[in-house]
Design an enzyme around this catalytic site. Structure first.
Site, mmCIF file in Angstrom:
data_model
loop_
_atom_site.group_PDB
_atom_site.id
_atom_site.type_symbol
_atom_site.label_atom_id
_atom_site.label_comp_id
_atom_site.label_asym_id
_atom_site.label_seq_id
_atom_site.Cartn_x
_atom_site.Cartn_y
_atom_site.Cartn_z
ATOM 1 N NE ARG A 5 0.074 1.196 3.652
ATOM 2 C CZ ARG A 5 0.956 2.038 4.154
ATOM 3 N NH1 ARG A 5 2.237 1.689 4.266
ATOM 4 N NH2 ARG A 5 0.636 3.249 4.539
ATOM 5 N N GLY A 6 0.275 2.386 -0.264
ATOM 6 C CA GLY A 6 1.061 3.602 -0.460
ATOM 7 C C GLY A 6 1.232 3.814 -1.953
ATOM 8 C CB ALA A 7 0.529 6.749 -4.126
ATOM 9 N NE ARG A 63 -6.408 0.636 -2.830
ATOM 10 C CZ ARG A 63 -5.477 1.005 -1.949
ATOM 11 N NH1 ARG A 63 -4.421 0.266 -1.729
ATOM 12 N NH2 ARG A 63 -5.615 2.135 -1.269
ATOM 13 C CG ASP A 97 -3.148 11.637 1.466
ATOM 14 O OD1 ASP A 97 -2.937 11.874 2.660
ATOM 15 O OD2 ASP A 97 -3.145 10.485 0.989
ATOM 16 C CE LYS A 120 -4.420 8.786 6.512
ATOM 17 N NZ LYS A 120 -5.267 8.043 5.572
#
Lengths: 363, 363
Positions: free
Chosen positions: A53-55, A90, A244, A255
């Site tokens: 996970r994580g772009a 995703r 983000d 977040k």
């Protein structure tokens, strides 16, 4: 970043030179487990189930997923099929689609027998580019930590507060907000990190705490409520968080809860930095309030997962039965509360002019 | 306050006229259970194991504990022994010792055959006085909510944000911060409460959510990180919180995280009120930074208890194994961030002059 003294990325090639190995992040923080991926289906499942996970990491995983697909079938049809399937895992991840188009461009016009090596080469470049970007963020940010350390008395540490996980585990290596911390720590600066738990998904207490601990960086977990009090007590020297999305005026979506820490930092004269690569800047969005905020499921607020006494990871209900909950995933921190933005090109003011000074080509 | 339409206090006399019944708060929020206490030992255990908690409720419980002791043995020796034992159950609870001394004074000079009825009478007075104080706080605070409601368009509700549990369950009835909410709701004002989860002990998501839901007040649980964002979105009309201690200048010590919400309220023009009885004001402390802040065990941060799928309440570890944690229980909100203090005598500015205007006898 190290685990017990041995350097790891979050994704790398196996000893056979073609299979892909990852840290299985669904097992963290309670267990450090690895997975070996041998097919495009394996790669898709790793993205879907959030083993990665994580772009930036999702982008690298998708790139290697195309490699694994081409090993099975080098045809145009198979390539299109693999890219379409990986993209679906995703649907909102921008990096995922970007990496897949990069892979398509890298192999499209090549004969089949050249495709595989070209694909592995481009995937490695995508992974390495993330590491280089993050290292550059780290070098620029570490200077800020080191400048703070220079003002400390002998024996005192620099106390850095961070929120959520903008670390190594979200990237291929080093991370964004945590990269300056690793860089300064590796360079011998005495520092300590306050790790916000980061409800509702607890990425701070689980992932940030895990990766700092694995690398040996001193840290302490606190609840999200505690940061303001610690700043009032003079126990926080600076904040570094990730982002983000950054609007063209320097407002930052990150977040949920980031805004509260920025307010407390301002009220107590604590510098508040946001670290992110240029790809996080959305030049099409003028101001922060135009950034759409994802609302996620109430269940994340009403439940918590953890390890029970018998060693099993279980999910428990923590609120009064029948409670409704609301779960906005991000908030927007106005640029006026941000001391500076740390990017791979350097540190700038959180403002249109500040961003223009680092990215004149976007001006 | 009602549970499913039936009025309850947190402590009351049984049908036999002498045993003491309580809501067993250790079972909340997952189960509504009652306990019947028949001896001073039962009463001591209820305090020690936190079947009853909250300063005013602990005081009332101790008072009734003395009654139960006198039923067993009306001698001076037995009275002294019972008071000493009850006082030990929660060593730092000021209300506990105050209530016990009130009980001693009420029976000390009476013949043995008059002691029991005098004790029950004084215990009832202590319980009723708490209810009257809280009702007065409620009446004064409800006017603020009603004034806000008058500015709303038809069909709109007043959105009140609260932190932790300063409710009915911490008192004999009504509560402090929640009393204005019950008063306004019972009076027909359309309102809705944002309930901060309140890590690390989750008193918001468990106790505040339980009691608002039981009484029928509309509410939504949010993580502690969310309040600032909701205020930015215009979704919070006012904040009302309780207080653990108020300094003579109006600075307020309350559950950790209160300060962050007060900062966000100020930044967004949202009124921020603190509701408390005069007994919470510490006239001997000039400013908030002199209020000592309790540091509690790291385990509260690193673990969470909740109900698992099989219905059992279990504790789970939520942080990376081996993580250190810090757990300050309270923070101090400076008076400059507080719109007003709501006490049983009315609403005043959070300042030395404001407090003096309501309590001239302390000036």
């Amino acid at each position: 970043v190290n685990i017990d003294g041995k350097a790891y990325r979050t994704i790398w090639l196996g000893a056979d030179g073609w299979s892909v190995e990852i840290i299985d992040q669904t097992k963290l923080p309670h267990e450090l487990a690895f997975a070996t991926l041998k097919t495009a289906e394996d790669a898709g499942r790793a993205i879907l189930t959030m083993q990665v996970r994580g772009a930036p990491l999702i982008g690298a995983m998708a790139a290697y997923g195309v490699c694994l697909a081409l090993r099975q079938d080098g045809s145009d049809e198979a390539l299109d099929q693999a890219i379409a399937t990986l993209a679906k895992q995703r649907p909102t991840a921008v990096n995922l689609r970007w990496a897949l188009e990069e892979m398509r461009a890298a192999v499209r016009n090549l004969p089949r027998d050249k495709r595989l090596s070209a694909a592995y080469q481009r995937a490695a470049e995508i992974a390495d580019a993330d590491v280089l970007t993050n290292r550059a963020i780290g070098v620029h940010g570490a200077k800020l930590i080191e400048a703070m350390a220079a003002r400390k008395r002998p024996g005192e540490r620099v106390n850095v507060l961070t929120h959520c996980n903008a670390g190594w585990l979200a990237c291929v290596d080093r991370g964004t907000a945590l990269s300056p911390i690793y860089e300064a720590y590796d360079g011998g600066t005495a520092l300590h990190v306050w790790v916000d738990e980061t409800r509702p998904r607890n990425q701070g207490a689980s992932l940030t705490a895990f990766e700092l601990g694995a690398h040996g960086v001193p840290y302490t977990v606190i609840v999200d409520n505690a940061g303001g009090h610690l700043m009032q007590q003079g126990l926080v020297d600076m904040c570094i968080v990730g982002a983000d999305r950054v609007a063209a005026n320097g407002d930052v979506a990150n977040k949920i809860g980031t805004y509260l820490k920025a307010l407390a930092a301002k009220d107590n004269g604590v510098p508040f930095y946001v670290a992110m690569p240029h790809s996080t800047i959305d030049w099409t969005i003028a101001v922060g309030k135009d950034i759409p905020i994802e609302e996620r499921s109430a269940e994340e607020v009403l439940t918590m997962s953890g390890r029970s006494k018998d060693g099993k990871v279980v999910q428990v209900e923590i609120a009064a039965p029948g409670s409704p909950a609301r779960n906005d995933a991000f908030d927007v921190t106005p640029a006026r509360l941000i001391t500076g933005l740390i990017t791979e090109r350097g540190v700038c003011q959180a403002s249109r002019d500040g961003l223009r000074s680092l990215y004149p080509e976007r001006g």
